[in-house]
Scaffold this active site. Structure first.
Site, mmCIF file in Angstrom:
data_model
loop_
_atom_site.group_PDB
_atom_site.id
_atom_site.type_symbol
_atom_site.label_atom_id
_atom_site.label_comp_id
_atom_site.label_asym_id
_atom_site.label_seq_id
_atom_site.Cartn_x
_atom_site.Cartn_y
_atom_site.Cartn_z
ATOM 1 N N HIS A 220 -3.613 -5.061 0.345
ATOM 2 C CA HIS A 220 -3.164 -5.437 1.599
ATOM 3 C C HIS A 220 -3.238 -7.173 1.622
ATOM 4 C CE1 HIS A 220 -3.106 -1.904 3.924
ATOM 5 N NE2 HIS A 220 -3.701 -1.440 2.886
ATOM 6 N N GLU B 148 -1.756 -9.090 3.257
ATOM 7 C CA GLU B 148 -1.559 -9.753 4.715
ATOM 8 C C GLU B 148 -2.862 -10.091 5.322
ATOM 9 O OE1 GLU B 148 -1.185 -6.762 3.850
ATOM 10 O OE2 GLU B 148 -1.457 -4.968 5.230
ATOM 11 N N CYS C 149 0.805 -1.255 0.175
ATOM 12 C CA CYS C 149 -0.013 -0.166 -0.053
ATOM 13 C C CYS C 149 0.923 1.197 0.045
ATOM 14 C CB CYS C 149 -0.927 -0.047 1.233
ATOM 15 S SG CYS C 149 -2.381 0.874 0.739
#
Ligand code: GLN
Length: 549
Positions: free
Chosen positions: A508, A510, A382
């Site tokens: 994102h 993650e 990001c």
């Protein structure tokens, strides 16, 4: 109809209610039940999206774009399921709904009160997921600590449901702390007794008490807790500190937390749990064959919870690669062009973290430059991707004024600019580009190798984007857009072909990494760092040895 397990907390906060709830859910799931977990947060913010990480840690984003508590991340990582807007309820959301209904005239002239109107709305949310027909068991974690003024309406709602639903449809699990007094060499049960007493005064009686402890609980202690807290001795569960949160389901299995819950829920026939994948993961996690060091560059690095999902993704990816990933926190404000080599020289990979605002930006840009020029594996998430774009524009395209309009609204080279749809938005809460979007991946790119697919979906949380007016210039000079949003043309992935590993993503990854499905970007980034480390060992072994001494 679904059955409901409520998890409350006593004595102190931070005892790991989320991990206990997720571990219990994992065990029930492993026994074949369809399980979900929801978090009820007593604070007045509508969601944690407007809180800074110092207040609340990471803001976890779901597929459907809810900005939620980081415990939902644990739920997803443990259960390998998606959560949604419905899985995180706050006092703010409850009051917002009730007040909107009052304005609409729904209460027909009545006085609107905490009991029954607020508690009715809490109960409606508590039962919502269970009523969908998708789940056999819904676990509800009540945030905060019993005794807090804020959580009273939530506890009251649990009391009403305990009374309203059939006996074998509800279980209350209370998590407390048994402190160990080192000087007296004794475990103390009094805080637990008081906490259960306080919970009982509100009319809720726990069926199971889970005790966080540094020392094992012997049978005498268990019996004492059972006696004073009015539960069966087998319903007193020991929760010893674990070396990793991923051990906790196995510890809870040994303590039979799931079996006791099922019995209370009237489930007497159940299969053995299938934890094969979980155990295989744990084995790899506990016995790594090597170690690599990744630098995490961010401005909240002193706060572990701020980058929770990133740290957990490294644990998943490390297990796949059979290495221990040591994450070294580097504060972006402490990096300068002069000390960057010293700060990053011993790393095997560099991750530039997500973030907002201008603090620490120049340090991040200096770090990206170092990684790009030294063939050090680089991964930008990001804001990290946006920094990679700015660095490339400044130092390769020769645009020294290149910036993001987030940090410099007057820059003459806005290589990162606010998304068109964001320009008219004035409100802050829930207004970013949030949740899952589809992205097309360029053939032959690193991204394609990583995902082994040409179309992916990932989750987002941002207001700014790559400015496509510069795309030709970037691609002509060696940084390509390898992932593009299908509908809008928005750049999702930038990479540098020919570099050892250099990739930045607007989304994102993650947020979707789970034990059973580690995020491919993390898996490949760790693999690249491992390779970098191995090559470094062969080339520089003597030097490194002397450095170690
Ligand atoms: N601040 C940047 C934006 O809003 C990046 C956001 C992030 O890293 N999550 O676009």
């Amino acid at each position: 109809m679904a059955k409901y397990i409520f998890v409350t907390g006593g004595v102190t906060s931070s005892l790991g209610k989320g991990i206990i709830a997720a571990s219990l859910a994992k065990l029930l799931q492993a026994r074949g039940f369809r399980v979900t977990i929801q978090k009820l947060d007593p604070y007045i913010n509508v969601d944690p999206g407007t809180m800074n990480p110092y207040e609340h840690g990471e803001c976890y984003v779901t597929e459907d774009g809810a900005e939620t508590d980081l415990d939902l991340g644990h739920y997803e990582r443990f259960l390998n399921i998606h959560t949604s807007q419905a899985n995180n309820v706050t006092t703010g959301k409850i009051y917002q709904t009730v007040i909107n209904r009052e304005r609409a005239g729904d209460f027909l002239g009545k006085t609107v009160q905490v009991v029954p109107h607020i508690t009715d709305e809490i109960k409606r949310r508590m039962l919502l997921l269970g009523e969908s027909g998708e789940f056999d068991i819904v676990i509800t974690e009540i945030g905060g600590t019993v005794g807090d003024i804020e959580s009273l309406p939530f506890i009251e709602a649990v009391r009403q449901l305990q009374w309203q639903l059939p006996d074998d449809d509800v279980v209350v699990v209370h998590l407390t702390l048994i402190p160990y007094l080192r000087a007296a060499k004794e475990l103390k049960t009094k805080p637990t007794q008081h906490s259960v007493k306080m919970l009982s005064e509100t009319g809720v009686h726990p069926d199971i008490i889970v005790c966080r402890t540094e020392e094992p609980l012997n049978n005498d202690i268990k019996r004492k807790i059972a006696l004073f807290c009015n539960v069966k001795p087998e319903a007193v569960i020991e929760a010893m500190d674990a070396s990793t949160i991923y051990e906790v389901p196995m510890a809870m299995l040994q303590e039979k937390l799931d079996v006791i819950c099922m019995k209370k829920l009237g489930i007497n026939v159940f299969p053995e749990p299938n934890l094969q994948n979980w155990k295989a993961f744990l084995d790899k996690l506990k016995f790594p064959k090597g170690r690599i060091t990744i630098g995490l560059i961010g401005k909240y690095v002193e706060l572990q919870d701020a980058y929770k999902s990133i740290l957990e993704s490294f644990i998943h990816a490390g297990a796949v690669n059979e290495v221990k990933v040591q994450v070294v926190n580097v504060h972006s404000e402490h990096i300068t062009v002069n000390n960057v080599a010293e700060k990053l020289g011993s790393l095997d990979g560099l991750l530039v973290a997500p973030g907002f605002g201008h603090r620490g930006i120049e340090g991040k840009i200096a770090a990206v430059k170092y990684a790009r020029e030294h063939d050090l594996p680089f991964f930008g998430i990001c804001l990290g991707m946006q920094m990679a774009v700015i660095e490339f524009a400044r130092n390769v395209l020769g645009l020294p004024d290149a910036h993001s309009t987030e940090m410099d609204s007057n820059t003459s080279e806005p290589v990162i600019d606010m998304m068109e749809e964001q320009k008219k938005i004035k409100m802050m809460g829930g207004t970013m580009r949030l949740g899952s979007y589809t992205c097309d991946i360029k053939e032959g790119s690193l991204a394609e190798t990583i995902y082994n697919a040409n179309r992916i979906t990932e989750r987002h949380r941002h207001r700014y984007e790559f400015n496509n007016e510069y795309l030709e210039d970037f691609e002509g000079n060696g940084m390509i857009a390898s992932g593009i949003n299908v509908d809008t043309g928005l750049v999702e992935i930038m990479e540098i072909p020919g570099h050892a590993f250099f990739i930045g993503v607007q989304y994102h990854p993650e947020l979707k990494s789970t034990v059973e499905k580690p995020a491919p970007l993390f898996v490949h980034f760790v693999a690249a760092a491992k390779k970098y480390n191995e090559e470094k060992q062969t080339i520089e072994a003597p030097l490194l040895q002397s450095e170690l001494i």
